[in-house]
Design an enzyme around this catalytic site. Structure first.
Site, PDB file in Angstrom:
ATOM      1  N   HIS A   1       8.235 -42.286 -14.178  1.00 47.63           N
ATOM      2  CA  HIS A   1       8.875 -43.105 -15.209  1.00 47.63           C
ATOM      3  C   HIS A   1      10.003 -42.302 -15.835  1.00 47.63           C
ATOM      4  O   HIS A   1       9.814 -41.154 -16.234  1.00 47.63           O
ATOM      5  CB  HIS A   1       7.842 -43.540 -16.249  1.00 47.63           C
ATOM      6  CG  HIS A   1       6.797 -44.430 -15.651  1.00 47.63           C
ATOM      7  ND1 HIS A   1       5.602 -43.944 -15.156  1.00 47.63           N
ATOM      8  CD2 HIS A   1       6.803 -45.762 -15.401  1.00 47.63           C
ATOM      9  CE1 HIS A   1       4.903 -44.937 -14.655  1.00 47.63           C
ATOM     10  NE2 HIS A   1       5.603 -46.049 -14.792  1.00 47.63           N
TER      11      HIS A   1
ATOM     12  N   ASP B   1       4.041 -42.230  -8.519  1.00 46.50           N
ATOM     13  CA  ASP B   1       4.608 -42.914  -9.674  1.00 46.50           C
ATOM     14  C   ASP B   1       5.510 -41.988 -10.479  1.00 46.50           C
ATOM     15  O   ASP B   1       5.237 -40.793 -10.588  1.00 46.50           O
ATOM     16  CB  ASP B   1       3.467 -43.409 -10.559  1.00 46.50           C
ATOM     17  CG  ASP B   1       3.738 -44.782 -11.149  1.00 46.50           C
ATOM     18  OD1 ASP B   1       4.870 -45.256 -11.018  1.00 46.50           O
ATOM     19  OD2 ASP B   1       2.805 -45.355 -11.726  1.00 46.50           O
TER      20      ASP B   1
ATOM     21  N   CYS C   1       1.866 -46.321 -16.201  1.00 46.34           N
ATOM     22  CA  CYS C   1       2.979 -46.338 -17.153  1.00 46.34           C
ATOM     23  C   CYS C   1       2.558 -46.211 -18.620  1.00 46.34           C
ATOM     24  O   CYS C   1       3.234 -45.502 -19.382  1.00 46.34           O
ATOM     25  CB  CYS C   1       3.872 -47.564 -16.927  1.00 46.34           C
ATOM     26  SG  CYS C   1       3.042 -49.032 -16.330  1.00 46.34           S
TER      27      CYS C   1
ATOM     28  N   HIS D   1      10.678 -47.653 -14.013  1.00 47.60           N
ATOM     29  CA  HIS D   1       9.489 -47.375 -13.212  1.00 47.60           C
ATOM     30  C   HIS D   1       9.938 -47.228 -11.757  1.00 47.60           C
ATOM     31  O   HIS D   1      10.748 -48.025 -11.280  1.00 47.60           O
ATOM     32  CB  HIS D   1       8.488 -48.533 -13.267  1.00 47.60           C
ATOM     33  CG  HIS D   1       8.131 -49.012 -14.640  1.00 47.60           C
ATOM     34  ND1 HIS D   1       6.845 -48.985 -15.127  1.00 47.60           N
ATOM     35  CD2 HIS D   1       8.877 -49.565 -15.632  1.00 47.60           C
ATOM     36  CE1 HIS D   1       6.814 -49.494 -16.347  1.00 47.60           C
ATOM     37  NE2 HIS D   1       8.045 -49.863 -16.671  1.00 47.60           N
TER      38      HIS D   1
ATOM     39  N   GLN E   1      -0.552 -43.849  -6.437  1.00 49.35           N
ATOM     40  CA  GLN E   1       0.868 -44.179  -6.498  1.00 49.35           C
ATOM     41  C   GLN E   1       1.697 -42.909  -6.680  1.00 49.35           C
ATOM     42  O   GLN E   1       1.321 -42.025  -7.448  1.00 49.35           O
ATOM     43  CB  GLN E   1       1.138 -45.124  -7.672  1.00 49.35           C
ATOM     44  CG  GLN E   1       0.508 -46.492  -7.541  1.00 49.35           C
ATOM     45  CD  GLN E   1       0.813 -47.363  -8.741  1.00 49.35           C
ATOM     46  OE1 GLN E   1       0.592 -46.963  -9.880  1.00 49.35           O
ATOM     47  NE2 GLN E   1       1.324 -48.557  -8.497  1.00 49.35           N
TER      48      GLN E   1
ATOM     49  N   ARG F   1      -7.819 -51.212  -8.869  1.00 51.57           N
ATOM     50  CA  ARG F   1      -7.676 -52.653  -9.108  1.00 51.57           C
ATOM     51  C   ARG F   1      -8.691 -53.383  -8.237  1.00 51.57           C
ATOM     52  O   ARG F   1      -8.839 -53.061  -7.061  1.00 51.57           O
ATOM     53  CB  ARG F   1      -6.253 -53.122  -8.790  1.00 51.57           C
ATOM     54  CG  ARG F   1      -5.207 -52.462  -9.674  1.00 51.57           C
ATOM     55  CD  ARG F   1      -3.796 -52.866  -9.331  1.00 51.57           C
ATOM     56  NE  ARG F   1      -2.822 -52.044 -10.042  1.00 51.57           N
ATOM     57  CZ  ARG F   1      -1.513 -52.094  -9.847  1.00 51.57           C
ATOM     58  NH1 ARG F   1      -1.006 -52.938  -8.962  1.00 51.57           N
ATOM     59  NH2 ARG F   1      -0.701 -51.301 -10.524  1.00 51.57           N
TER      60      ARG F   1
ATOM     61  N   LYS G   1      13.058 -56.123 -11.011  1.00 51.63           N
ATOM     62  CA  LYS G   1      12.781 -54.992 -10.126  1.00 51.63           C
ATOM     63  C   LYS G   1      13.531 -55.137  -8.802  1.00 51.63           C
ATOM     64  O   LYS G   1      14.028 -56.209  -8.456  1.00 51.63           O
ATOM     65  CB  LYS G   1      11.277 -54.872  -9.864  1.00 51.63           C
ATOM     66  CG  LYS G   1      10.632 -56.117  -9.271  1.00 51.63           C
ATOM     67  CD  LYS G   1       9.134 -55.914  -9.078  1.00 51.63           C
ATOM     68  CE  LYS G   1       8.483 -57.157  -8.472  1.00 51.63           C
ATOM     69  NZ  LYS G   1       7.080 -56.925  -8.077  1.00 51.63           N
TER      70      LYS G   1
END
Length: 652
Positions: free
Chosen positions: A393, A391, A342, A523, A389, A371, A477
Site C-alpha cells: 500500500h 500486498d 489494507c 493498493h 498476497q 476467505r 482499479k
C-alpha cells in the site's frame, strides 16, 4: 420514401449509411456482403448487444458481431444454452430451469431434474438431441411480455425458479425467447436461428446452489461448448487434453510441490519442501525488486478486531461472507481471521505523525489472508481459503498519484516479462454510474481516481478494456490479464486507487504550509496471490521452470555406492555456490536415475563415477539436450551462473 422512414446507421469505420426504419443488424450485413450476412451472429447497437434480426427504429451506432468477436461468441454460447435446455425438456419432461449464461469458454445451465440424476454417460444422448434440434434451424423469436403474463406462463408451466426471477423484474424489462417447442425467460440476445450450431460437446456436471445461496436447493449444473465448425471443436478438445497434462494439481503432485489434507481443511494448501523453495525464490525476486523501488517491508497479524473492519468499511460491505470469527475467552472481544491486509497497513501509517516530506510511503508485505470459499468452488491453488498476497500500500499526495501508479504498472510488467507472460491485457474497472449506492466516497474523489488510472494506462500504451460496475467499493482499479501457453486468460496483478480508506481511518500528513491533509492510498499486488500465480506458472511452463526459479536445479547421480562420498562432496561445494539440488543415493542403475531426473524436470544431471572422482570432475547432462561433456566444479559453477545471467539478462 419519406425522410421519417429513413434512419442513419454509423458503422465502426465511421461511415454513415441510410437504411429504412426497422432494419436489423442482419439486414445491414446483407447490404454489405453475402458472406458477412452468413457470419453475423448479433449486433452491437449503441453499445448494447442485440439479436441480429431485431428491428432498429432510430439512428444508431452499429457494430456487426461475428465469431471473431467476444460478444459474438457470447451470443452463440448463450443460444447454445437454450438449445441444451430444449433438448433436456424433450428428454426429461418436467425438468425445471434456473439460469443458463454464456461463460468465457462455452456455457452452462442450472436445472432441477427432480428425482432424476445425470452422469457423463448421459451426455451422448443429450448431444445427439441438441444436434438434431440445431439442424431444424428454428428461429430464436423474441417477445416482450408484461410481468403478469410472464408470471401466468411460468405458473402454468410449474417452474418456480423462473417465477422467482420474474419477481425481481419490472414491466417493460421482460422478454421471452422461443425456438422450436421451447420458451424461456431471457433478455437475450440470441442467434438468428439454431442452424449455426454445428458442433456440440457437453463437458462437465457439477452441483450449484440456486442463486449461489447455500440455504437454497442444489441444482445440477451442466457445462458445454459449441462451435460453428466441427474442426474448431476438435482443436478445442485437443487443447483441453494439453491443458490436462499441464494441470497444476497433477504436476504439483508429480513434482512434490504442494498437497492438501482433509484434516487440515479444504482449500488450505500445504507447501512441501520443493514448493516452499519455489515460493521463496519468487518472494525473494519480488522483494529485491520492491526494495529497489523504495518499498519498506512490514509484517501484520493474521487476525484483526471486528472494529478494524468496521472502520475500513469491509464489514458493512461483505460481513459474514468474508469474515470468519475467532473464539476468545473474553466474550467482549471480537476477532476475525484477516481477509485483507489494507486496514492493518493504515494503522501502521497512523502509528506516528507524517510529513509531506515522508511521502510517498510504500509498505509491502507477503500477508496471508483467509476467505471462506464454498467447497464446490475450491480448485487446486487457483481457488483456496487461505492465500498469501504480495500486498503493498502506497500512501502519497494527490499530486503524486499518477507517477506512483505509473511506477506500479512498470513493476507489474517487469514481473510478467521476467516470468514469461508476454501476452497480457488490462481491464480498467470503474464504478457503475447508475448504482452509486454500491460505493463509498464523493463523486469528486472517484472522478480523480478514475482519471489517474485512465491517463496512466494510456501513457504506458496498455491494451485495455473498460468495465463499468467492476470497481472495488472504495475505488477504481486496473486488473492485469495474462494469457498462458495454451491461450487461456487469467486475472493476476491488480492496482487500485483509494481516497476512501485514508478518510475512514483519519490518516493525515502535515503539508509544506503546515496544514493537515489526507493522503491517497494505492493498493497493489503484482502476483495477485502466491497460490494462484504459482498455479498459473506451473501450467504455463508445464512444470519446467526457468533455471533461476527451479526448486532443484541439479541432480547428482553416483554410478554406484562407491562414489557416494564424492557425490556428497560435489553437492556441498555447489551448494556453497548457491546451486540447489540433491544427491540420488538410490540403489538404481544410472539409466533409471537419469530418466527419473528427466521426468521430475531437473534442469541438470551431474553424473559421477570412477573417472570423475579421480579427475575431480562431473559429467554434465542437460534435460532435453543430453551430454554436455565433463567439467570441473569451478567450470560447471561458472557455466551455470552464466546460464542464469543469460536467462535474466533482458529483464534486469
Amino acid at each position: 420514401m419519406s425522410d421519417q422512414e429513413i434512419i442513419k446507421i454509423t458503422l465502426p469505420d465511421g461511415s454513415v449509411r441510410d437504411y429504412p426504419k426497422g432494419t436489423s443488424g442482419y439486414g445491414i450485413a446483407s447490404s454489405i456482403s453475402e458472406g458477412l450476412a452468413r457470419n453475423v451472429l448479433s449486433a452491437q447497437v449503441n453499445g448494447e448487444v442485440w439479436d441480429a434480426n431485431r428491428p432498429i427504429e432510430s439512428d444508431a451506432q452499429v457494430k456487426l458481431l461475428t465469431w471473431n468477436d467476444a460478444e459474438g461468441k457470447a451470443t452463440f454460447w448463450h443460444s447454445s444454452a437454450h438449445l441444451l435446455a430444449e433438448a433436456l425438456e424433450a428428454l426429461y419432461p418436467g425438468v425445471k430451469f434456473g439460469t443458463g449464461p454464456a461463460i468465457e469458454k462455452g456455457f452452462y445451465y442450472d436445472v432441477d431434474l427432480g428425482d432424476k440424476s445425470l452422469s457423463n454417460e448421459d451426455f451422448a444422448a443429450i448431444e445427439a438431441k441438441m444436434q438434431e434440434l440445431a439442424r431444424q434451424k428454428n428461429e430464436f423469436v423474441r417477445k416482450p411480455i408484461s410481468k403478469a403474463e410472464a408470471h401466468d406462463y411460468f405458473t402454468q408451466k410449474g417452474d418456480e425458479y423462473k417465477l422467482e426471477l420474474i419477481d425481481g423484474l419490472q414491466d417493460g424489462q421482460i422478454t421471452l425467447y422461443t425456438q422450436g417447442n421451447f420458451t424461456d425467460l431471457c433478455r437475450g440476445p440470441h442467434l438468428p436461428n439454431t442452424g449455426s450450431i454445428k458442433a456440440v460437446k457437453l463437458t462437465n456436471i457439477a452441483g450449484a446452489y440456486w442463486r449461489n445461496n447455500q440455504d437454497n436447493k442444489q441444482l445440477t449444473r451442466i457445462y458445454g461448448i459449441t462451435f460453428p465448425k466441427q474442426k474448431e471443436l476438435d482443436e478445442y478438445l485437443f487443447q483441453v487434453e494439453e491443458a490436462k497434462k499441464r494441470d497444476h494439481r497433477k504436476l504439483g503432485k508429480e513434482l512434490d510441490l504442494f498437497t492438501f489434507s482433509e484434516k487440515v481443511g479444504q482449500g488450505l494448501p500445504l507447501w512441501l519442501p520443493k514448493g516452499a523453495m519455489l515460493r521463496e525464490r519468487l518472494e525473494s525476486f519480488l522483494r529485491k525488486a520492491q526494495l529497489r523501488a523504495g518499498y519498506q517491508p512490514v509484517v501484520t497479524p493474521h487476525i484483526g478486531s471486528k472494529a478494524l473492519y468496521e472502520t475500513s468499511g469491509h464489514w458493512e460491505k461483505y460481513g459474514k461472507d468474508s469474515f470468519q470469527p475467532i473464539r476468545t475467552p473474553d466474550s467482549d472481544e471480537e476477532f476475525m481471521l484477516k481477509p485483507m491486509n489494507c486496514p492493518h497497513h493504515c494503522e501502521i501509517y497512523k502509528a506516528r505523525p507524517r510529513s509531506y516530506r515522508d511521502l510517498p510511503l510504500r509498505f509491502a508485505e507477503f500477508g496471508t489472508v483467509y476467505r471462506y470459499e464454498q467447497s464446490g468452488e475450491l480448485h487446486g491453488l487457483t481457488r483456496v481459503r487461505g492465500f498469501t498476497q504480495d500486498d503493498a500500500h502506497i500512501f502519497c499526495r494527490t499530486d503524486q498519484v499518477k507517477e506512483e501508479f505509473l511506477r506500479v504498472i512498470d513493476l507489474v510488467l517487469y514481473v510478467f516479462k521476467t516470468l514469461g507472460f508476454d501476452e497480457y491485457s488490462a481491464q480498467i474497472s470503474l464504478r457503475d454510474p447508475n448504482n452509486k449506492a454500491k460505493y463509498i466516497g464523493s463523486d469528486e474523489d472517484w472522478e480523480k481516481a478514475e482519471r489517474a488510472i485512465i491517463e496512466a494506462s494510456a501513457e504506458r500504451n496498455l491494451q485495455t478494456v473498460t468495465e463499468l460496475g467492476e470497481a472495488a467499493f472504495y475505488g477504481p482499479k486496473l486488473d492485469f490479464m495474462v494469457r498462458d501457453a495454451l491461450g487461456r486468460k487469467w486475472q493476476l496483478g491488480t492496482i487500485q486507487v483509494d481516497y476512501q480508506m485514508p478518510q475512514r481511518f483519519g490518516l493525515e500528513y502535515i503539508g509544506s504550509d503546515n496544514q493537515r491533509y489526507q493522503p491517497v492510498m494505492i493498493h497493489r499486488a503484482p502476483f495477485g496471490s502466491m497460490e494462484r500465480f504459482i498455479a498459473i506458472l506451473i501450467e504455463n511452463t508445464a512444470g519446467q521452470f526457468p533455471l533461476w526459479l527451479s526448486p532443484e536445479q541439479i541432480a547428482i547421480l553416483p554410478i554406484s555406492e562407491k562414489y557416494s562420498d564424492y557425490a556428497d562432496e560435489v553437492f556441498l561445494t555447489l551448494q556453497d555456490a548457491d546451486i540447489r539440488g540433491f544427491v540420488d543415493h538410490r540403489d538404481e542403475k544410472i539409466g533409471r536415475k537419469i530418466r527419473d531426473a528427466e521426468v521430475t524436470k531437473v534442469p541438470f544431471m551431474l553424473i559421477v563415477g570412477e573417472k570423475e572422482q579421480n579427475d575431480r570432475m562431473v559429467s554434465v547432462r542437460r534435460k532435453g539436450e543430453g551430454d554436455l561433456g565433463s567439467m570441473s566444479l569451478d567450470e560447471f559453477s561458472d557455466f551455470f551462473q552464466k546460464e542464469i545471467r543469460n536467462n535474466l539478462a533482458n529483464f534486469s
